[in-house]
Design a protein around this motif. Structure first.
Motif, PDB file in Angstrom:
ATOM      1  N   ALA A 112      85.950 -43.608  28.634  1.00  0.00           N
ATOM      2  CA  ALA A 112      85.284 -43.012  29.795  1.00  0.00           C
ATOM      3  C   ALA A 112      84.600 -41.705  29.400  1.00  0.00           C
ATOM      4  CB  ALA A 112      86.280 -42.789  30.927  1.00  0.00           C
ATOM      5  N   TYR A 113      85.232 -40.936  28.521  1.00  0.00           N
ATOM      6  CA  TYR A 113      84.596 -39.711  28.026  1.00  0.00           C
ATOM      7  C   TYR A 113      83.331 -40.061  27.240  1.00  0.00           C
ATOM      8  CZ  TYR A 113      89.117 -37.449  28.948  1.00  0.00           C
ATOM      9  OH  TYR A 113      90.268 -36.976  29.535  1.00  0.00           O
ATOM     10  N   VAL A 114      83.447 -41.081  26.401  1.00  0.00           N
ATOM     11  CA  VAL A 114      82.324 -41.487  25.549  1.00  0.00           C
ATOM     12  C   VAL A 114      81.137 -41.940  26.403  1.00  0.00           C
ATOM     13  CG1 VAL A 114      81.557 -43.146  23.810  1.00  0.00           C
ATOM     14  CG2 VAL A 114      83.819 -42.096  23.619  1.00  0.00           C
ATOM     15  N   GLN A 115      81.403 -42.799  27.365  1.00  0.00           N
ATOM     16  CA  GLN A 115      80.310 -43.326  28.188  1.00  0.00           C
ATOM     17  C   GLN A 115      79.679 -42.228  29.044  1.00  0.00           C
ATOM     18  OE1 GLN A 115      79.097 -46.108  27.447  1.00  0.00           O
ATOM     19  NE2 GLN A 115      80.804 -46.761  26.196  1.00  0.00           N
ATOM     20  N   ALA A 116      80.493 -41.339  29.582  1.00  0.00           N
ATOM     21  CA  ALA A 116      79.952 -40.223  30.359  1.00  0.00           C
ATOM     22  C   ALA A 116      79.091 -39.327  29.475  1.00  0.00           C
ATOM     23  CB  ALA A 116      81.081 -39.426  31.000  1.00  0.00           C
ATOM     24  N   ALA A 117      79.563 -39.061  28.277  1.00  0.00           N
ATOM     25  CA  ALA A 117      78.773 -38.236  27.352  1.00  0.00           C
ATOM     26  C   ALA A 117      77.454 -38.920  27.011  1.00  0.00           C
ATOM     27  CB  ALA A 117      79.574 -37.958  26.079  1.00  0.00           C
ATOM     28  N   ARG A 118      77.473 -40.225  26.828  1.00  0.00           N
ATOM     29  CA  ARG A 118      76.236 -40.957  26.526  1.00  0.00           C
ATOM     30  C   ARG A 118      75.220 -40.841  27.658  1.00  0.00           C
ATOM     31  NH1 ARG A 118      78.614 -46.508  23.826  1.00  0.00           N
ATOM     32  NH2 ARG A 118      79.034 -45.596  21.785  1.00  0.00           N
TER      33      ARG A 118
ATOM     34  N   ARG B  68      86.636 -32.279  26.245  1.00  0.00           N
ATOM     35  CA  ARG B  68      87.787 -32.784  27.010  1.00  0.00           C
ATOM     36  C   ARG B  68      88.470 -33.918  26.245  1.00  0.00           C
ATOM     37  NH1 ARG B  68      85.579 -34.333  32.713  1.00  0.00           N
ATOM     38  NH2 ARG B  68      87.688 -35.196  32.919  1.00  0.00           N
ATOM     39  N   TYR B  69      87.674 -34.780  25.646  1.00  0.00           N
ATOM     40  CA  TYR B  69      88.221 -35.895  24.871  1.00  0.00           C
ATOM     41  C   TYR B  69      88.962 -35.364  23.648  1.00  0.00           C
ATOM     42  CZ  TYR B  69      88.200 -40.600  22.719  1.00  0.00           C
ATOM     43  OH  TYR B  69      88.534 -41.805  22.149  1.00  0.00           O
ATOM     44  N   ARG B  70      88.375 -34.386  22.994  1.00  0.00           N
ATOM     45  CA  ARG B  70      89.011 -33.817  21.802  1.00  0.00           C
ATOM     46  C   ARG B  70      90.355 -33.175  22.127  1.00  0.00           C
ATOM     47  NH1 ARG B  70      85.935 -29.332  18.356  1.00  0.00           N
ATOM     48  NH2 ARG B  70      86.143 -28.370  20.388  1.00  0.00           N
ATOM     49  N   ALA B  71      90.509 -32.674  23.342  1.00  0.00           N
ATOM     50  CA  ALA B  71      91.777 -32.061  23.748  1.00  0.00           C
ATOM     51  C   ALA B  71      92.908 -33.083  23.795  1.00  0.00           C
ATOM     52  CB  ALA B  71      91.622 -31.381  25.108  1.00  0.00           C
ATOM     53  N   ILE B  72      92.574 -34.346  24.101  1.00  0.00           N
ATOM     54  CA  ILE B  72      93.632 -35.363  24.154  1.00  0.00           C
ATOM     55  C   ILE B  72      93.685 -36.219  22.885  1.00  0.00           C
ATOM     56  CG2 ILE B  72      93.635 -35.494  26.663  1.00  0.00           C
ATOM     57  CD1 ILE B  72      92.243 -38.309  26.191  1.00  0.00           C
ATOM     58  N   ASP B  73      92.569 -36.287  22.166  1.00  0.00           N
ATOM     59  CA  ASP B  73      92.513 -37.073  20.924  1.00  0.00           C
ATOM     60  C   ASP B  73      91.613 -36.327  19.947  1.00  0.00           C
ATOM     61  OD1 ASP B  73      92.040 -38.893  18.843  1.00  0.00           O
ATOM     62  OD2 ASP B  73      92.109 -40.609  20.198  1.00  0.00           O
ATOM     63  N   PRO B  74      92.200 -35.413  19.164  1.00  0.00           N
ATOM     64  CA  PRO B  74      91.391 -34.553  18.294  1.00  0.00           C
ATOM     65  C   PRO B  74      90.466 -35.302  17.338  1.00  0.00           C
ATOM     66  CG  PRO B  74      93.628 -33.729  18.412  1.00  0.00           C
ATOM     67  CD  PRO B  74      93.616 -35.071  19.096  1.00  0.00           C
ATOM     68  N   LEU B  75      90.926 -36.413  16.794  1.00  0.00           N
ATOM     69  CA  LEU B  75      90.080 -37.144  15.825  1.00  0.00           C
ATOM     70  C   LEU B  75      88.883 -37.784  16.510  1.00  0.00           C
ATOM     71  CD1 LEU B  75      89.534 -38.145  12.998  1.00  0.00           C
ATOM     72  CD2 LEU B  75      91.023 -40.091  13.480  1.00  0.00           C
ATOM     73  N   ARG B  76      89.138 -38.644  17.479  1.00  0.00           N
ATOM     74  CA  ARG B  76      88.034 -39.345  18.129  1.00  0.00           C
ATOM     75  C   ARG B  76      87.156 -38.405  18.944  1.00  0.00           C
ATOM     76  NH1 ARG B  76      92.056 -43.966  19.505  1.00  0.00           N
ATOM     77  NH2 ARG B  76      91.785 -45.276  17.672  1.00  0.00           N
ATOM     78  N   GLY B  77      87.750 -37.445  19.602  1.00  0.00           N
ATOM     79  CA  GLY B  77      86.967 -36.462  20.338  1.00  0.00           C
ATOM     80  C   GLY B  77      86.096 -35.634  19.413  1.00  0.00           C
TER      81      GLY B  77
ATOM     82  N   ASP C  98      93.667 -41.298  35.030  1.00  0.00           N
ATOM     83  CA  ASP C  98      94.263 -41.519  33.705  1.00  0.00           C
ATOM     84  C   ASP C  98      93.405 -40.827  32.649  1.00  0.00           C
ATOM     85  OD1 ASP C  98      95.378 -42.353  31.334  1.00  0.00           O
ATOM     86  OD2 ASP C  98      95.297 -44.490  31.795  1.00  0.00           O
ATOM     87  N   PRO C  99      93.739 -39.585  32.319  1.00  0.00           N
ATOM     88  CA  PRO C  99      92.938 -38.820  31.361  1.00  0.00           C
ATOM     89  C   PRO C  99      92.917 -39.388  29.944  1.00  0.00           C
ATOM     90  CG  PRO C  99      94.498 -37.396  32.506  1.00  0.00           C
ATOM     91  CD  PRO C  99      94.820 -38.807  32.878  1.00  0.00           C
ATOM     92  N   ALA C 100      93.696 -40.423  29.680  1.00  0.00           N
ATOM     93  CA  ALA C 100      93.765 -40.986  28.329  1.00  0.00           C
ATOM     94  C   ALA C 100      92.766 -42.118  28.099  1.00  0.00           C
ATOM     95  CB  ALA C 100      95.178 -41.477  28.049  1.00  0.00           C
ATOM     96  N   ILE C 101      91.909 -42.421  29.071  1.00  0.00           N
ATOM     97  CA  ILE C 101      90.916 -43.481  28.884  1.00  0.00           C
ATOM     98  C   ILE C 101      89.750 -42.889  28.085  1.00  0.00           C
ATOM     99  CG2 ILE C 101      89.388 -45.161  29.981  1.00  0.00           C
ATOM    100  CD1 ILE C 101      91.238 -45.118  32.410  1.00  0.00           C
TER     101      ILE C 101
ATOM    102  N   VAL D 168      84.879 -36.704  16.550  1.00  0.00           N
ATOM    103  CA  VAL D 168      83.799 -37.577  16.117  1.00  0.00           C
ATOM    104  C   VAL D 168      82.706 -37.626  17.183  1.00  0.00           C
ATOM    105  CG1 VAL D 168      83.169 -39.976  15.609  1.00  0.00           C
ATOM    106  CG2 VAL D 168      85.209 -38.967  14.569  1.00  0.00           C
ATOM    107  N   LEU D 169      83.107 -37.761  18.451  1.00  0.00           N
ATOM    108  CA  LEU D 169      82.126 -37.757  19.533  1.00  0.00           C
ATOM    109  C   LEU D 169      81.358 -36.456  19.552  1.00  0.00           C
ATOM    110  CD1 LEU D 169      80.811 -38.964  22.056  1.00  0.00           C
ATOM    111  CD2 LEU D 169      82.758 -38.091  23.378  1.00  0.00           C
ATOM    112  N   LEU D 170      82.052 -35.360  19.420  1.00  0.00           N
ATOM    113  CA  LEU D 170      81.405 -34.041  19.433  1.00  0.00           C
ATOM    114  C   LEU D 170      80.401 -33.921  18.288  1.00  0.00           C
ATOM    115  CD1 LEU D 170      81.317 -31.353  20.922  1.00  0.00           C
ATOM    116  CD2 LEU D 170      83.137 -30.540  19.425  1.00  0.00           C
ATOM    117  N   ALA D 171      80.734 -34.482  17.138  1.00  0.00           N
ATOM    118  CA  ALA D 171      79.846 -34.393  15.974  1.00  0.00           C
ATOM    119  C   ALA D 171      78.548 -35.174  16.187  1.00  0.00           C
ATOM    120  CB  ALA D 171      80.567 -34.894  14.730  1.00  0.00           C
ATOM    121  N   THR D 172      78.553 -36.147  17.084  1.00  0.00           N
ATOM    122  CA  THR D 172      77.353 -36.943  17.310  1.00  0.00           C
ATOM    123  C   THR D 172      76.403 -36.314  18.322  1.00  0.00           C
ATOM    124  OG1 THR D 172      78.349 -38.288  19.061  1.00  0.00           O
ATOM    125  CG2 THR D 172      78.587 -39.073  16.776  1.00  0.00           C
ATOM    126  N   ILE D 173      76.852 -35.252  18.976  1.00  0.00           N
ATOM    127  CA  ILE D 173      76.007 -34.611  20.003  1.00  0.00           C
ATOM    128  C   ILE D 173      75.108 -33.568  19.379  1.00  0.00           C
ATOM    129  CG2 ILE D 173      76.081 -33.189  22.093  1.00  0.00           C
ATOM    130  CD1 ILE D 173      78.656 -34.665  22.811  1.00  0.00           C
TER     131      ILE D 173
END
Length: 76
Positions: free
Chosen positions: A37-43, A60-69, A31-34, A71-76
């Protein structure tokens, strides 16, 4: 998929990072929409100084959810 995600969380808390990553990857395969799971793996990757791998999960997360993905990308 959520069973694999939950197992990944337990493994991450036990600091079994390679097992946790395998569980998160399986969850995302099913289920690529979880998004969490992207967040925890990135952590995990960030904690182990593997920024390129963390960025890959954020992308990968940004590809399915541009906003939240994004935000995650900005924290890296």
């Amino acid at each position: 998929a959520y069973a694999h995600y939950g197992m990944g969380n337990v493994q991450r808390l036990r600091e079994q990072n390679s097992d946790a990553l395998a569980s998160y990857n399986k969850a995302l395969e099913l289920d690529p929409a979880i998004g969490d799971a992207y967040v925890q793996a990135a952590r995990i990757h960030l904690a182990e100084s593997r920024n390129d791998d963390a960025t890959a999960f954020a992308d990968r997360y940004r590809a399915i959810d541009p906003l939240r993905g994004g935000v995650l990308l900005a924290t890296i």
